[in-house]
Design an enzyme around this catalytic site. Structure first.
Site, PDB file in Angstrom:
ATOM      1  N   GLU A  87       0.912  -1.351  -0.008  1.00 13.55           N
ATOM      2  CA  GLU A  87      -0.065   0.096   0.006  1.00 13.55           C
ATOM      3  C   GLU A  87       0.935   1.343  -0.105  1.00 13.55           C
ATOM      4  OE1 GLU A  87      -3.186  -2.227   2.580  1.00 13.55           O
ATOM      5  OE2 GLU A  87      -2.250  -0.507   3.275  1.00 13.55           O
ATOM      6  N   CYS A 115       3.163   8.380   1.447  1.00 13.97           N
ATOM      7  CA  CYS A 115       3.537   7.448   2.562  1.00 13.97           C
ATOM      8  C   CYS A 115       3.778   6.293   1.862  1.00 13.97           C
ATOM      9  CB  CYS A 115       2.321   7.341   3.589  1.00 13.97           C
ATOM     10  SG  CYS A 115       2.783   5.918   4.690  1.00 13.97           S
ATOM     11  N   CYS A 166       5.162  -7.072   8.141  1.00 13.84           N
ATOM     12  CA  CYS A 166       5.892  -6.563   9.035  1.00 13.84           C
ATOM     13  C   CYS A 166       6.177  -7.709  10.116  1.00 13.84           C
ATOM     14  CB  CYS A 166       5.427  -5.221   9.320  1.00 13.84           C
ATOM     15  SG  CYS A 166       6.432  -4.460  10.855  1.00 13.84           S
ATOM     16  N   CYS A 183       3.321  -5.315  16.536  1.00 12.47           N
ATOM     17  CA  CYS A 183       2.237  -4.335  17.326  1.00 12.47           C
ATOM     18  C   CYS A 183       1.159  -4.718  17.243  1.00 12.47           C
ATOM     19  CB  CYS A 183       2.289  -2.966  16.630  1.00 12.47           C
ATOM     20  SG  CYS A 183       4.467  -2.447  17.066  1.00 12.47           S
ATOM     21  N   CYS A 200      -1.614  -2.792  15.118  1.00 10.65           N
ATOM     22  CA  CYS A 200      -1.364  -2.623  13.740  1.00 10.65           C
ATOM     23  C   CYS A 200      -1.811  -3.779  12.666  1.00 10.65           C
ATOM     24  CB  CYS A 200       0.109  -2.314  13.471  1.00 10.65           C
ATOM     25  SG  CYS A 200       0.528  -1.850  11.776  1.00 10.65           S
ATOM     26  N   CYS A 211      -2.980   2.788   8.259  1.00 10.95           N
ATOM     27  CA  CYS A 211      -2.126   1.666   8.835  1.00 10.95           C
ATOM     28  C   CYS A 211      -2.284   0.255   8.295  1.00 10.95           C
ATOM     29  CB  CYS A 211      -2.280   1.819  10.306  1.00 10.95           C
ATOM     30  SG  CYS A 211      -4.073   1.943  10.718  1.00 10.95           S
TER      31      CYS A 211
HETATM   32  N1  SAH Z   1       7.414   0.368  11.772  1.00 10.45           N
HETATM   33  C1  SAH Z   1       7.402   1.619  11.508  1.00 10.45           C
HETATM   34  C2  SAH Z   1       6.606   2.278  10.541  1.00 10.45           C
HETATM   35  C3  SAH Z   1       5.189   1.830  10.224  1.00 10.45           C
HETATM   36  S1  SAH Z   1       4.029   2.134  11.297  1.00 10.45           S
HETATM   37  C4  SAH Z   1       6.734   2.283  12.985  1.00 10.45           C
HETATM   38  O1  SAH Z   1       6.426   1.374  13.902  1.00 10.45           O
HETATM   39  O2  SAH Z   1       6.884   3.474  13.015  1.00 10.45           O
HETATM   40  C5  SAH Z   1       3.447   3.942  10.943  1.00 10.45           C
HETATM   41  C6  SAH Z   1       2.786   4.497  11.951  1.00 10.45           C
HETATM   42  O3  SAH Z   1       1.222   4.124  12.104  1.00 10.45           O
HETATM   43  C7  SAH Z   1       3.403   4.078  13.395  1.00 10.45           C
HETATM   44  O4  SAH Z   1       3.328   5.079  14.504  1.00 10.45           O
HETATM   45  C8  SAH Z   1       2.237   2.966  13.932  1.00 10.45           C
HETATM   46  O5  SAH Z   1       2.215   2.987  15.312  1.00 10.45           O
HETATM   47  C9  SAH Z   1       0.796   3.562  13.274  1.00 10.45           C
HETATM   48  N2  SAH Z   1      -0.184   2.680  13.146  1.00 10.45           N
HETATM   49  C10 SAH Z   1      -0.131   1.432  13.283  1.00 10.45           C
HETATM   50  N3  SAH Z   1      -1.475   1.013  13.534  1.00 10.45           N
HETATM   51  C11 SAH Z   1      -2.250   1.977  13.561  1.00 10.45           C
HETATM   52  C12 SAH Z   1      -3.550   1.998  14.003  1.00 10.45           C
HETATM   53  N4  SAH Z   1      -4.446   1.008  14.216  1.00 10.45           N
HETATM   54  N5  SAH Z   1      -4.095   3.356  14.277  1.00 10.45           N
HETATM   55  C13 SAH Z   1      -3.126   4.374  14.249  1.00 10.45           C
HETATM   56  N6  SAH Z   1      -1.988   4.276  13.773  1.00 10.45           N
HETATM   57  C14 SAH Z   1      -1.695   3.088  13.490  1.00 10.45           C
END
Ligand code: SAH
Length: 355
Positions: A92, A105, A112, A116, A119, A336
């Site tokens: 994406e 972006c 990944c 987390c 995510c 995300c």
């Molecule tokens: N791996 C890297 C970059 C990708 S995630 C990182 O962790 O920074 C990019 C951003 O999107 C991160 O801050 C992540 O925490 C956020 N993100 C992921 N899932 C999300 C969600 N469900 N709602 C809002 N932000 C989210």
């Protein structure tokens, strides 16, 4: 087997074409055709001789991305593209038309590995790293669309699927290509790299001497909550990440951004805000609050607007630089990597076959 020339530095193009009798100085012309003019067919590189064009066609290919699907947000400001690479894998890429310019972006991995809990990109783990060229191809794809409107990409956020610092060399190559005058000629400052907090690579990046903006996905005011949300915190705990971010700020003179996803009842209470303010005190920092895109399967919910404001207020009162992320494209799940895991009912989906 033809060699894919897309994603090479001009020096690498020079080395690649040398054995076929093309002088090295032709490399800069070829690079501009590929990166600035969007030419895919060597035949159209009209400042090269017919013989040279023929040689290039025989030995090289230009692999970009193809469109698998497109979604537009209702307000037209956010567009999300599912882009497919040569091997059929897709990622994406998001265009956000902000008041200060066009921001793209990009994804850096297929999937990944970070795990987390909030995510969607990590649900199936990581399939593979993207090459520098594959990351660049996402930006150039959007740039070519914008060029049709006499616009271009102004800023890049490396915040799509994947952990960029887990794919360090390819991401660095991508950043250097963006900066190259034969490519996008973007300043390093207009590129933001977001990480879940890989400490050794944050230090490595600080030592590169590239003033890219660093964004740390903090998401919690203490170790206990951070470990619940982000498994990486068990390897690089909060204090170590903050120390690495400080070193980055000192070495580059750049303010670090801390992303903080607000999740109802998990990390959004007043005492969390106070604890976060304590962590941020005295830092060259900016906190970006992001109301979470709810992940219903995991019971993670977005806080009320009132709660978000309260949280922000507590930080403001303590003189912490804070912004609440303008949520763009939430109607198309742009933030995300949720596209692959949800049924899109309200968003307008355009399949590639309709284009
Ligand atoms: N791996 C890297 C970059 C990708 S995630 C990182 O962790 O920074 C990019 C951003 O999107 C991160 O801050 C992540 O925490 C956020 N993100 C992921 N899932 C999300 C969600 N469900 N709602 C809002 N932000 C989210």
């Amino acid at each position: 087997m033809k060699i894919n020339i897309f994603g090479m530095f001009v020096e690498e193009i020079g080395e690649a074409i040398g054995p076929y009798g093309l002088p090295k100085f032709r490399a800069a012309q070829i690079a501009k055709w590929i990166y600035q003019h969007g030419i895919d067919d060597f035949e159209n590189m009209t400042n090269l001789s017919k013989d040279h064009r023929k040689l290039l066609m025989e030995h090289f290919v230009i692999h970009r991305v193809s469109t698998q699907a497109v979604q537009q947000s209702a307000d037209g400001k956010t567009s999300k593209y599912l882009l497919r690479f040569h091997d059929g894998m897709a990622v994406e890429t998001v265009l956000m038309r902000q008041t200060y310019g066009n921001s793209v972006c990009v994804s850096t991995q297929v999937g990944c590995a970070m795990g987390c809990v909030f995510c969607a990109s990590t649900l199936n783990g990581v399939t593979r790293n993207l090459t520098g060229g594959e990351i660049l191809a996402q930006v150039l794809y959007v740039n070519q669309l914008l060029q049709q409107e006499e616009q271009h990409v102004n800023t890049i956020v490396i915040m799509g699927a994947g952990e960029p610092l887990a794919n360090y060399e390819n991401v660095l190559k991508f950043i250097r290509l963006c900066h190259a005058d034969y490519c996008l000629n973007l300043s390093y400052r207009s590129i933001t790299i977001s990480t879940s907090g890989l400490v050794p690579e944050i230090d490595q990046l600080a030592n590169e001497g590239l003033p890219v903006t660093l964004s740390i996905s903090l998401h919690a005011p203490n170790n206990e909550i951070r470990s619940q949300l982000m498994p990486i915190n068990n390897r690089y705990p909060l204090v170590e990440v903050l120390a690495a971010a400080n070193r980055y700020a000192q070495q580059t003179g750049r303010q670090v951004t801390y992303e903080y996803v607000l999740i109802a009842d998990v990390n959004d209470q007043a005492h969390h805000a106070k604890q976060l303010a304590g962590l941020m005190r005295g830092r060259l920092a900016n906190v970006n609050l992001i109301p979470v895109n709810s992940v219903l399967e995991r019971g993670l919910l977005r806080p009320s607007n009132k709660q978000v404001q309260l949280f922000e207020q507590i930080l403001l009162e303590r003189k912490i630089n804070v912004t609440v992320r303008r949520e763009m494209g939430t109607d198309i799940l742009a933030a995300c990597g949720q596209l692959r895991h949800k049924n899109l009912t309200e968003a307008k989906v355009i399949e590639a076959s309709d284009l």
